[in-house]
Design a protein around this motif. Sequence first.
Motif, PDB file in Angstrom:
ATOM      1  N   CYS A   1       0.055   3.036   3.843  1.00 54.61           N
ATOM      2  CA  CYS A   1       0.475   2.570   4.931  1.00 54.61           C
ATOM      3  C   CYS A   1       1.727   1.360   5.007  1.00 54.61           C
ATOM      4  CB  CYS A   1      -0.643   2.064   5.801  1.00 54.61           C
ATOM      5  SG  CYS A   1      -1.306   0.405   4.904  1.00 54.61           S
TER       6      CYS A   1
ATOM      7  N   CYS B   1      -7.052   2.171   3.920  1.00 54.32           N
ATOM      8  CA  CYS B   1      -6.565   3.558   3.536  1.00 54.32           C
ATOM      9  C   CYS B   1      -7.499   4.517   2.446  1.00 54.32           C
ATOM     10  CB  CYS B   1      -5.096   3.720   2.855  1.00 54.32           C
ATOM     11  SG  CYS B   1      -3.768   3.089   4.152  1.00 54.32           S
TER      12      CYS B   1
ATOM     13  N   CYS C   1      -4.608  -0.023   0.021  1.00 54.63           N
ATOM     14  CA  CYS C   1      -5.230  -1.227   0.707  1.00 54.63           C
ATOM     15  C   CYS C   1      -6.694  -0.409   1.084  1.00 54.63           C
ATOM     16  CB  CYS C   1      -4.706  -1.509   2.166  1.00 54.63           C
ATOM     17  SG  CYS C   1      -4.795  -0.198   3.367  1.00 54.63           S
TER      18      CYS C   1
ATOM     19  N   CYS D   1       0.750  -1.368  -0.062  1.00 57.77           N
ATOM     20  CA  CYS D   1      -0.062  -0.005  -0.001  1.00 57.77           C
ATOM     21  C   CYS D   1       0.843   1.159   0.097  1.00 57.77           C
ATOM     22  CB  CYS D   1      -0.883   0.132   1.164  1.00 57.77           C
ATOM     23  SG  CYS D   1      -1.698   1.503   1.624  1.00 57.77           S
TER      24      CYS D   1
END
Length: 233
Positions: free
Chosen positions: A25, A40, A37, A22
């Motif tokens: 993150c 997020c 992801c 991601c």
Amino acid sequence: MIAQGFKLLIRSFMDFVFISECEICGKYLEDSKMIVCKECLSKIERVDRFDIERKFEEKFAGGFISKAFSCFHFEENTIVQKLIHEMKYNNKRSIGKILGEILGSSIRDEHDFITADALLPVPLHKIRKRERGYNQSELIALGVSKVIGIKVISDLLVRVRNTQTQTKLNLHERRENVKDAFKVKNKYKDFIVGKKFIVVDDVITTGSTIIECANVLKQNGADKIYALSVAIA
Ligand SMILES: [Zn+2]
């Protein structure tokens, strides 16, 4: 054609071999065709209702669009811009589906939208579609459809002119660029009359494209036209 297929094959292979993380993150992504992801993604700032109404008022005043909705702001150097870019130019098709699902969830209680007769993705010209391999607006529409259960008709609107990319054009040039760019496929001419349609696009910038689609649908007897996009500039 063969070179294009080969490029796609290489790309799938790269996606398969390299583990993606991601971009926000750093967590491992189960779907290598995503870039962020789901968690997020759910935290990206949404456009508020007041903002949406003001922007649509500017873009669609006096036209045939009865209602419009977008989830995100389209701004330079943001994760939303990056997602849309990856979806359009880098074969990350699952981004389209997921953005569509987010869009669908945002309008699932909106009476006008959920009683429409069909979702119509803004079509690409057949040459552009052949080059890209898919129409990103269709992917988005399929995601929306999954949530609100309204069917997608991908071939009702046809782009008859292969218009130049709009990125560098001003409002007036954009209007001219898309003028008469769309047609309704003959086999749908009877079906359209009295129906309500949601036209789906990835980004609404000046609104010229959606307005042109709406004009064509209205000329063919459609009752109401709504607009839906992932992002709005
Ligand atoms: Zn994340």
